[in-house]
Design a protein around this motif. Structure first.
Motif, PDB file in Angstrom:
ATOM      1  N   VAL A   2       0.837  -1.199   0.000  1.00 23.94           N
ATOM      2  CA  VAL A   2       0.000   0.000   0.000  1.00 23.94           C
ATOM      3  C   VAL A   2       0.871   1.247   0.000  1.00 23.94           C
ATOM      4  N   PRO A   3       0.362   2.366  -0.541  1.00 25.65           N
ATOM      5  CA  PRO A   3       1.105   3.625  -0.472  1.00 25.65           C
ATOM      6  C   PRO A   3       1.261   4.084   0.976  1.00 25.65           C
ATOM      7  N   ASN A   4       2.429   4.588   1.293  1.00 19.65           N
ATOM      8  CA  ASN A   4       2.690   5.143   2.620  1.00 19.65           C
ATOM      9  C   ASN A   4       1.992   6.505   2.729  1.00 19.65           C
ATOM     10  N   ALA A   5       1.104   6.650   3.701  1.00 20.07           N
ATOM     11  CA  ALA A   5       0.340   7.890   3.829  1.00 20.07           C
ATOM     12  C   ALA A   5       1.239   9.093   4.081  1.00 20.07           C
ATOM     13  N   ARG A   6       2.339   8.885   4.772  1.00 24.50           N
ATOM     14  CA  ARG A   6       3.210  10.011   5.123  1.00 24.50           C
ATOM     15  C   ARG A   6       3.932  10.593   3.905  1.00 24.50           C
ATOM     16  N   ASN A  61      -3.002  -7.918 -17.998  1.00 21.32           N
ATOM     17  CA  ASN A  61      -2.048  -6.974 -17.403  1.00 21.32           C
ATOM     18  C   ASN A  61      -1.559  -7.535 -16.071  1.00 21.32           C
ATOM     19  N   ARG A  62      -0.673  -8.505 -16.153  1.00 30.40           N
ATOM     20  CA  ARG A  62      -0.204  -9.187 -14.949  1.00 30.40           C
ATOM     21  C   ARG A  62       0.698  -8.257 -14.145  1.00 30.40           C
ATOM     22  N   ARG A  63       0.277  -7.983 -12.915  1.00 28.37           N
ATOM     23  CA  ARG A  63       0.985  -7.036 -12.073  1.00 28.37           C
ATOM     24  C   ARG A  63       2.129  -7.716 -11.318  1.00 28.37           C
ATOM     25  N   THR A  64       3.086  -6.901 -10.895  1.00 24.09           N
ATOM     26  CA  THR A  64       4.148  -7.401 -10.033  1.00 24.09           C
ATOM     27  C   THR A  64       3.536  -7.839  -8.715  1.00 24.09           C
ATOM     28  N   PRO A  65       3.841  -9.059  -8.234  1.00 33.54           N
ATOM     29  CA  PRO A  65       3.281  -9.496  -6.955  1.00 33.54           C
ATOM     30  C   PRO A  65       3.566  -8.477  -5.850  1.00 33.54           C
ATOM     31  N   ALA A  66       2.630  -8.351  -4.931  1.00 28.77           N
ATOM     32  CA  ALA A  66       2.675  -7.289  -3.930  1.00 28.77           C
ATOM     33  C   ALA A  66       3.983  -7.245  -3.160  1.00 28.77           C
ATOM     34  N   CYS A  67       4.472  -8.403  -2.745  1.00 31.19           N
ATOM     35  CA  CYS A  67       5.672  -8.425  -1.909  1.00 31.19           C
ATOM     36  C   CYS A  67       6.961  -8.329  -2.721  1.00 31.19           C
ATOM     37  N   ARG A  68       6.845  -8.175  -4.043  1.00 32.18           N
ATOM     38  CA  ARG A  68       8.020  -7.931  -4.880  1.00 32.18           C
ATOM     39  C   ARG A  68       8.039  -6.508  -5.427  1.00 32.18           C
ATOM     40  N   VAL A  69       7.061  -5.716  -5.020  1.00 29.41           N
ATOM     41  CA  VAL A  69       7.017  -4.324  -5.451  1.00 29.41           C
ATOM     42  C   VAL A  69       8.232  -3.593  -4.883  1.00 29.41           C
ATOM     43  N   ASP A  70       8.916  -2.849  -5.741  1.00 23.70           N
ATOM     44  CA  ASP A  70      10.075  -2.058  -5.315  1.00 23.70           C
ATOM     45  C   ASP A  70       9.851  -0.615  -5.759  1.00 23.70           C
ATOM     46  N   VAL A  71       8.979   0.059  -5.014  1.00 23.89           N
ATOM     47  CA  VAL A  71       8.577   1.416  -5.363  1.00 23.89           C
ATOM     48  C   VAL A  71       8.763   2.302  -4.135  1.00 23.89           C
ATOM     49  N   PRO A  72       9.398   3.450  -4.290  1.00 22.82           N
ATOM     50  CA  PRO A  72       9.542   4.366  -3.148  1.00 22.82           C
ATOM     51  C   PRO A  72       8.179   4.730  -2.560  1.00 22.82           C
ATOM     52  N   GLY A  73       8.067   4.658  -1.255  1.00 22.66           N
ATOM     53  CA  GLY A  73       6.815   5.029  -0.606  1.00 22.66           C
ATOM     54  C   GLY A  73       5.818   3.901  -0.483  1.00 22.66           C
TER      55      GLY A  73
END
Length: 239
Positions: A68-72, A97-109
């Protein structure tokens, strides 16, 4: 000869073409009833799945993964609930549109639930529409301050705006992690039906229990103490 005045032609209208008074009255009553139902449901979140998490046979089952996006940080986007194994997941991956699995997401925030699996974990799903959820997040914060060396805590706001959540974080001086479920997909996956919904998990992200509704400090601390104790017992048994 009759001129037709007062006859019922089956159209539901008076001869002048106006709806009958009874029809208008029924419409008004119906609209009022719909409004009453909407007010009655203000402290719940609708879910497509039946029953809240833990009401069936989830005990000792892995929690569904999410990011999930970090609220801060004000990170954009919705929750990612794609699971590692697309073929076996209860929430299937989009075919086109196969998404990157949640626990492999490497996105700032991004806050990934799997990063909290190294300890016992308490999740808090909350929202601002009705109820006493902001004050319950105060209880959650006090538990975080008390147990943060032994237990991980992650709160997830459901469908409120980023600015509203950030204002609450500042005004309540919350220091625990807070994520955003903007479109409600995660709350539906976790079958969140009331505010707040607390989810308790063993290390490794294994479901232990759920509690819904208002808890005092000592009540909540007792549940966290029980999670710690049962986690230690479980670890000793596994060995």
């Amino acid at each position: 000869m009759e001129n037709g005045a007062g006859r019922d032609d089956g159209s539901g209208k008076e001869p002048s073409g106006r709806p009958r008074r009874a029809t208008v009255y029924s419409l008004i009553v119906g609209m009022a009833f719909i409004a009453l139902i909407a007010v009655a449901g203000i402290n719940t979140i609708s879910t497509k799945n039946k029953g809240v998490l833990g009401s069936t046979s989830e005990n000792d089952m892995p929690l569904a993964q999410f990011a999930v996006p970090n609220a801060r940080t004000g990170a954009s986007g919705d929750a990612n609930i794609a699971q590692d194994d697309c073929d076996a997941a209860r929430i299937p991956c989009p075919s086109g549109n196969r998404r990157t699995p949640a626990c492999r997401v490497d996105v700032p925030g991004a806050l990934r639930v799997c990063d909290f699996f190294d300890r016992p974990l308490v999740l808090s799903f909350w929202f601002t529409r009705g109820g006493d959820c902001e004050n319950q997040e105060d209880v959650f914060e006090r538990a975080y301050q008390r147990y943060k060396d032994d237990v991980n805590f992650l709160a997830v706001d459901v469908r409120d705006s980023t600015s509203e959540v950030q204002d609450l974080i500042r005004s309540h001086h919350w220091t625990h992690p807070v994520g955003l479920d903007r479109d409600g997909a995660l709350s539906n996956l976790y079958r969140v039906g009331g505010c707040p919904t607390f989810v308790y998990a063993y290390p490794g992200g294994i479901f232990q229990a759920t509690s819904i509704g208002k808890l005092g400090d000592q009540q909540f601390f007792s549940k966290v103490d029980a999670l710690i104790a049962s986690s230690k017992q479980r670890a000793a048994t596994v060995r």
